[in-house]
Design a protein around this motif. Structure first.
Motif, PDB file in Angstrom:
ATOM      1  N   GLY A  95     -36.343  -5.823  -5.985  1.00 32.79           N
ATOM      2  CA  GLY A  95     -35.296  -5.023  -5.379  1.00 32.79           C
ATOM      3  C   GLY A  95     -35.272  -5.221  -3.884  1.00 32.79           C
ATOM      4  N   ARG A  96     -34.111  -4.965  -3.292  1.00 32.39           N
ATOM      5  CA  ARG A  96     -33.956  -5.049  -1.850  1.00 32.39           C
ATOM      6  C   ARG A  96     -33.117  -3.855  -1.378  1.00 32.39           C
ATOM      7  NH1 ARG A  96     -36.883  -8.392  -3.167  1.00 32.39           N
ATOM      8  NH2 ARG A  96     -37.019 -10.574  -2.625  1.00 32.39           N
ATOM      9  N   GLU A  97     -33.447  -3.406  -0.181  1.00 34.75           N
ATOM     10  CA  GLU A  97     -32.624  -2.398   0.490  1.00 34.75           C
ATOM     11  C   GLU A  97     -32.127  -3.043   1.765  1.00 34.75           C
ATOM     12  OE1 GLU A  97     -33.340   2.058   0.976  1.00 34.75           O
ATOM     13  OE2 GLU A  97     -33.950   1.241   2.911  1.00 34.75           O
ATOM     14  N   GLY A  98     -30.833  -2.895   2.015  1.00 31.92           N
ATOM     15  CA  GLY A  98     -30.262  -3.545   3.185  1.00 31.92           C
ATOM     16  C   GLY A  98     -29.406  -2.617   4.014  1.00 31.92           C
ATOM     17  N   TRP A 115     -28.626 -10.202  -9.723  1.00 27.67           N
ATOM     18  CA  TRP A 115     -28.645  -9.144  -8.704  1.00 27.67           C
ATOM     19  C   TRP A 115     -27.479  -8.188  -8.902  1.00 27.67           C
ATOM     20  CZ3 TRP A 115     -32.630  -8.088  -5.707  1.00 27.67           C
ATOM     21  CH2 TRP A 115     -33.568  -9.092  -5.481  1.00 27.67           C
ATOM     22  N   ARG A 116     -27.783  -6.919  -8.758  1.00 26.76           N
ATOM     23  CA  ARG A 116     -26.766  -5.870  -8.919  1.00 26.76           C
ATOM     24  C   ARG A 116     -26.950  -4.815  -7.837  1.00 26.76           C
ATOM     25  NH1 ARG A 116     -23.093  -3.762 -12.142  1.00 26.76           N
ATOM     26  NH2 ARG A 116     -23.017  -1.537 -12.543  1.00 26.76           N
ATOM     27  N   ARG A 118     -25.983   1.657   3.890  1.00 24.54           N
ATOM     28  CA  ARG A 118     -27.219   1.257   3.220  1.00 24.54           C
ATOM     29  C   ARG A 118     -26.846   0.755   1.834  1.00 24.54           C
ATOM     30  NH1 ARG A 118     -30.475   5.996   2.704  1.00 24.54           N
ATOM     31  NH2 ARG A 118     -29.301   6.378   0.837  1.00 24.54           N
ATOM     32  N   VAL A 119     -27.375  -0.405   1.467  1.00 23.63           N
ATOM     33  CA  VAL A 119     -27.117  -0.999   0.155  1.00 23.63           C
ATOM     34  C   VAL A 119     -28.455  -1.221  -0.531  1.00 23.63           C
ATOM     35  CG1 VAL A 119     -26.118  -2.965  -1.065  1.00 23.63           C
ATOM     36  CG2 VAL A 119     -25.062  -2.162   1.042  1.00 23.63           C
ATOM     37  N   ARG A 120     -28.561  -0.776  -1.766  1.00 25.30           N
ATOM     38  CA  ARG A 120     -29.775  -1.000  -2.558  1.00 25.30           C
ATOM     39  C   ARG A 120     -29.428  -1.891  -3.735  1.00 25.30           C
ATOM     40  NH1 ARG A 120     -32.365   5.050  -2.151  1.00 25.30           N
ATOM     41  NH2 ARG A 120     -33.284   4.731  -0.093  1.00 25.30           N
ATOM     42  N   LEU A 121     -30.274  -2.916  -3.951  1.00 29.92           N
ATOM     43  CA  LEU A 121     -30.006  -3.928  -4.973  1.00 29.92           C
ATOM     44  C   LEU A 121     -31.231  -4.095  -5.867  1.00 29.92           C
ATOM     45  CD1 LEU A 121     -29.305  -5.703  -1.913  1.00 29.92           C
ATOM     46  CD2 LEU A 121     -27.556  -6.182  -3.571  1.00 29.92           C
ATOM     47  N   LEU A 122     -30.978  -4.380  -7.135  1.00 31.44           N
ATOM     48  CA  LEU A 122     -32.049  -4.699  -8.077  1.00 31.44           C
ATOM     49  C   LEU A 122     -31.718  -6.000  -8.793  1.00 31.44           C
ATOM     50  CD1 LEU A 122     -32.742  -1.246  -9.768  1.00 31.44           C
ATOM     51  CD2 LEU A 122     -34.169  -2.420  -8.072  1.00 31.44           C
ATOM     52  N   ARG A 123     -32.757  -6.759  -9.098  1.00 30.04           N
ATOM     53  CA  ARG A 123     -32.588  -7.968  -9.907  1.00 30.04           C
ATOM     54  C   ARG A 123     -32.942  -7.590 -11.336  1.00 30.04           C
ATOM     55  NH1 ARG A 123     -34.119 -14.007  -8.297  1.00 30.04           N
ATOM     56  NH2 ARG A 123     -32.704 -14.941  -9.788  1.00 30.04           N
ATOM     57  N   LEU A 124     -31.925  -7.599 -12.201  1.00 32.53           N
ATOM     58  CA  LEU A 124     -32.099  -7.055 -13.534  1.00 32.53           C
ATOM     59  C   LEU A 124     -32.565  -8.064 -14.570  1.00 32.53           C
ATOM     60  CD1 LEU A 124     -29.018  -4.689 -13.531  1.00 32.53           C
ATOM     61  CD2 LEU A 124     -31.385  -4.172 -12.998  1.00 32.53           C
ATOM     62  N   ASN A 125     -32.624  -9.346 -14.238  1.00 31.04           N
ATOM     63  CA  ASN A 125     -33.158 -10.311 -15.212  1.00 31.04           C
ATOM     64  C   ASN A 125     -33.932 -11.393 -14.516  1.00 31.04           C
ATOM     65  OD1 ASN A 125     -31.039 -11.723 -14.054  1.00 31.04           O
ATOM     66  ND2 ASN A 125     -30.049 -12.176 -15.987  1.00 31.04           N
TER      67      ASN A 125
END
Length: 133
Positions: free
Chosen positions: A58-61, A99-100, A126-133
């Motif tokens: 995951g990333r927070e941007g 990524w989502r 603020r954007v939060r992202l997760l890599r789901l696969n």
């Protein structure tokens, strides 16, 4: 492609496709344009930090979008900032490559005089992202 590049491209696409943003500016750019006419929108380079867990990336941007305009008063740039905030909240969530975007939270915006008869509006989110696969 890196998550930063995916996010940057998605931001430019979402803002360009929003009628209140892309339909009212000369362009939406991901780098300072050397010869663009006003008004235009600039998506600054996103600052990303780790926001993952043990088994998920995951990333927070922090996203900063600038609206540049000229004129005696900042009426148009204020409207652009409102439209940018709405477009960020409504942007598609799937970025590709697994990524989502899970949250987009507008944090602050402001308009400042950037010179004689020139205005800069800024919208930070603020954007939060997760890599789901």
């Amino acid at each position: 492609m890196s998550v930063r590049s995916l996010l940057q491209a998605a931001l430019v696409t979402a803002l360009s496709g929003a009628p209140e943003v892309g339909g009212t500016v000369t362009g939406v750019f991901d780098a300072p344009p050397p010869r663009a006419a006003w008004p235009f929108v600039l998506v600054e380079e996103t600052v990303l930090a780790d926001w993952g867990a043990k088994d998920i990336a995951g990333r927070e941007g922090r996203v900063l979008v600038l609206a540049e305009d000229s004129g005696e008063r900042p009426v148009r740039v204020r409207a652009l900032c409102d439209a940018i905030r709405d477009a960020l909240s409504d942007m598609p969530r799937d970025l590709g490559e697994g990524w989502r975007i899970v949250t987009v939270q507008p944090l602050k915006s402001r308009v400042v005089r950037a010179g004689r008869e020139r205005w800069t509006g800024s919208v930070e989110a603020r954007v939060r992202l997760l890599r789901l696969n």
